[in-house]
Write an enzyme that holds these catalytic residues in place. Structure first.
Site, PDB file in Angstrom:
ATOM      1  N   LYS A  32       0.805  -1.090  -0.315  1.00  0.00           N
ATOM      2  CA  LYS A  32      -0.010  -0.052   0.521  1.00  0.00           C
ATOM      3  C   LYS A  32       0.794   1.247   0.321  1.00  0.00           C
ATOM      4  CE  LYS A  32      -4.401   1.956   1.961  1.00  0.00           C
ATOM      5  NZ  LYS A  32      -3.211   3.609   1.853  1.00  0.00           N
ATOM      6  N   ASP A  34       1.891   4.989   0.207  1.00  0.00           N
ATOM      7  CA  ASP A  34       1.111   6.206   1.072  1.00  0.00           C
ATOM      8  C   ASP A  34       1.498   7.681   0.326  1.00  0.00           C
ATOM      9  OD1 ASP A  34       0.671   7.913   3.255  1.00  0.00           O
ATOM     10  OD2 ASP A  34       1.868   7.147   4.489  1.00  0.00           O
ATOM     11  N   GLU A 170       3.483   1.217   4.851  1.00  0.00           N
ATOM     12  CA  GLU A 170       2.069   1.796   5.774  1.00  0.00           C
ATOM     13  C   GLU A 170       1.097   0.526   5.837  1.00  0.00           C
ATOM     14  OE1 GLU A 170      -2.233   3.826   4.670  1.00  0.00           O
ATOM     15  OE2 GLU A 170      -0.164   4.635   3.329  1.00  0.00           O
TER      16      GLU A 170
END
Length: 297
Positions: A32, A34, A170
């Site tokens: 994921k 950021d 993240e």
């Protein structure tokens, strides 16, 4: 760079936040990133970029769009994340706004889905098939390219998430391989986020009937304080009692920094008490936040 042809923005697929990633061979997992969710449209030699809410940011992302036109010589709609990276290659959200304004040549777009190609809508195709076509379109990683393919991991979601946490990322996004692309909230895409602990200043509190009491916290910057949200005290009973006594003593008539219009029941206090709070990483405002330690002023 050409940016004049109009094309229709597609509301993005939004992953659902979960406590732990799914398991099984029906799922694939990605880092994921950021950054800012971004959709890139390429058509007839023109390139445009849209934010998550459909705002046209083509001018702000001009170097990335130039890279996309140089790399991809077909009409296409790409879904991905616009990031800026630190020295280790990790996406750095705090530097992103400054980079967009002053150093947009440092931006990198990580593409993770292909919504159409050459005018053909791919959203009804399987996720894994769309990603295969996206990989063919972008190719393997090129260190200096502003367009990158978001690599996936096949295997245990828990192991991949643990590795992401160890790398101080993240979190991860897990996607059902057979799923089609649906705009809006989706349970075919799941995000698992890491927690981080930081130091904050207490600027107020709320104690409403029927709701857990919460502290209003601000983050100190070089120039000022910035309100970041609420956190529920999760400290032992004796410390909690001492905390509320201190807050009542520190009561003041106004907030040290604006907190927004949705906090009418909030009580301002002098900004001298600091706490440690655990919260989800990579959020502009605190989410799922708890105060784990009270620091003496």
């Amino acid at each position: 760079m050409k940016t004049q042809r109009r094309s229709a923005f597609i509301p993005p697929c939004i992953p659902t936040l979960v406590d732990k990633p799914p398991e099984g061979d029906r799922w694939t997992h990605e880092i994921k990133y950021d950054g800012y969710r971004t959709q890139i449209h390429l058509a007839g030699g023109y390139a445009r970029a849209f934010t998550r809410n459909g705002h046209d940011w083509s001018t702000k992302y001009a170097p990335v769009l130039g890279g996309a036109r140089d790399l991809i010589h077909r009409d296409a709609v790409l879904d991905g994340e616009m990031v800026v990276q630190d020295e280790t290659g990790r996406s750095d959200f705090k530097k992103l706004a400054t980079a967009i304004r002053w150093e947009n040549a440092s931006l990198v777009f990580y593409a993770f889905d292909l919504l159409s190609v050459d005018g053909n809508d791919l959203r009804k195709q399987r996720c894994e098939d769309r990603r295969d076509r996206l990989h063919e379109l972008i190719g393997d990683p090129r260190p200096i390219s502003p367009i990158q393919f978001s690599q996936s991991f096949e295997g245990s979601g828990a192991e991949f998430f643990a590795a992401a946490e160890k790398m101080d990322l993240e979190g991860i996004v897990s996607k059902r391989k057979a799923s089609i692309y649906r705009s809006g909230d989706s349970k075919d895409w799941l995000k698992t986020k890491a927690y981080i602990t930081g130091e904050f200043v207490v600027i107020g509190y709320e104690r409403k009937r029927g709701a857990a009491p919460s502290l209003l916290l601000a983050e100190e910057t070089d120039a000022r304080m910035r309100y970041v949200g609420r956190a529920i005290p999760a400290v032992p009973g004796a410390q909690r009692d001492e905390l509320w006594q201190a807050l009542e003593f520190l009561h003041t008539s106004h907030f040290a920094t604006p907190i927004g219009a949705g906090n009418k029941a909030a009580v301002p206090v002098q900004p001298v008490l600091k706490v440690m709070a655990k919260h989800l990483k990579g959020e502009e405002k605190l989410r799922h936040a708890t105060v784990t330690e009270i620091l003496r002023p």
